[in-house]
Design an enzyme around this catalytic site. Structure first.
Site, mmCIF file in Angstrom:
data_model
loop_
_atom_site.group_PDB
_atom_site.id
_atom_site.type_symbol
_atom_site.label_atom_id
_atom_site.label_comp_id
_atom_site.label_asym_id
_atom_site.label_seq_id
_atom_site.Cartn_x
_atom_site.Cartn_y
_atom_site.Cartn_z
ATOM 1 N N GLY A 46 0.620 -1.398 0.030
ATOM 2 C CA GLY A 46 0.013 0.058 0.145
ATOM 3 C C GLY A 46 0.779 1.279 -0.071
ATOM 4 N N GLY A 112 -3.801 0.159 -8.588
ATOM 5 C CA GLY A 112 -4.497 -0.764 -8.120
ATOM 6 C C GLY A 112 -5.092 -0.034 -6.625
ATOM 7 N N CYS A 113 -5.864 -0.739 -6.043
ATOM 8 C CA CYS A 113 -6.531 -0.191 -4.914
ATOM 9 C C CYS A 113 -6.686 -0.954 -3.691
ATOM 10 C CB CYS A 113 -7.926 0.685 -5.410
ATOM 11 S SG CYS A 113 -8.566 1.240 -3.976
ATOM 12 N N HIS A 155 -5.878 9.753 -7.281
ATOM 13 C CA HIS A 155 -6.701 8.679 -6.949
ATOM 14 C C HIS A 155 -7.369 8.974 -5.596
ATOM 15 C CE1 HIS A 155 -6.688 4.128 -6.399
ATOM 16 N NE2 HIS A 155 -6.881 4.289 -5.327
ATOM 17 N N GLU A 156 -6.478 9.493 -4.742
ATOM 18 C CA GLU A 156 -6.973 9.699 -3.140
ATOM 19 C C GLU A 156 -8.144 10.564 -2.984
ATOM 20 O OE1 GLU A 156 -6.282 7.345 -1.087
ATOM 21 O OE2 GLU A 156 -4.757 6.692 -2.508
ATOM 22 N N HIS A 159 -11.092 9.140 -4.172
ATOM 23 C CA HIS A 159 -11.696 8.343 -3.049
ATOM 24 C C HIS A 159 -12.895 9.245 -2.344
ATOM 25 C CE1 HIS A 159 -10.513 4.253 -2.945
ATOM 26 N NE2 HIS A 159 -9.518 4.541 -2.915
HETATM 27 ZN ZN ZN Z 1 -7.671 3.373 -3.700
#
Ligand code: ZN
Length: 183
Positions: A46, A112-113, A155-156, A159
């Site tokens: 991560g 990816g996540c 990406h964040e 979210h």
């Molecule tokens: Zn993510």
């Protein structure tokens, strides 16, 4: 034990709420940030985590300090083991982040996540991004990101707006967990 929620959880589709500035530094918010750090550091692959990923619908994300470590940047050696014994870069906390600038220049990068295991795909994002946010002490700061960090910022913040990378990705496929990095 902090659980990272998976893509079917509706919290990931909510528009996360702004953190009231008066809450920064208070025990409740400190606990949320500590939980995010624990969850992130529990995942060897991560690189970042957003609060909704631990079920908290607030506008916070944390970027792992390891992306600033030389061994990680060079892509050599293990992220675990020796590197963890060395002094690591601090994990960066972003509260109420706002993307102030995005480059016109874009690049397709594999993503990816932690909440969409074990899926990967390529997402086209700006190669440079500038974020303004508050840190865990309530201090406003601005951070420029290039390459991986720019992608992480986008990406964040996605979210926090209920958007997952799979909404934007192409070439979606499953990959073994050690193959790539997750956010
Ligand atoms: Zn993510």
């Amino acid at each position: 034990m902090v659980t990272i929620v998976q893509s079917e959880d509706p919290v990931l589709r909510e528009i996360a709420k702004e953190v009231p500035l008066s809450q920064i530094g208070k025990p409740k918010l400190k606990k949320i940030i500590a939980d995010m750090v624990v969850a992130l550091n529990g995942e060897s692959d991560g690189v970042a985590i957003a609060a909704p990923q631990i079920g908290v619908s607030l506008r916070i994300f944390v970027v792992s300090g390891k992306i600033f470590d030389e061994d990680f940047i060079r892509g050599q050696g293990s992220i675990e083991g020796d590197l963890y014994k060395k002094a690591r870069h601090k994990d960066l906390v972003f509260i109420n982040p706002i993307i102030k600038k995005l480059s016109k220049d874009k690049k397709l990068l594999s993503e990816g996540c932690l909440s969409v295991r074990p899926t990967y795909g390529k997402v086209r994002r700006a190669t440079r991004a500038t974020v303004e946010a508050y840190d865990e002490n309530g201090k406003k700061f601005t951070k420029d990101g290039v390459g991986l960090l720019a992608h992480i910022f986008q990406h964040e913040t996605d979210h926090l707006d209920g958007v997952l990378f799979i909404d934007k990705a192409r070439d979606l496929h499953d990959a073994p967990p050690e193959e790539e990095f997750k956010k």
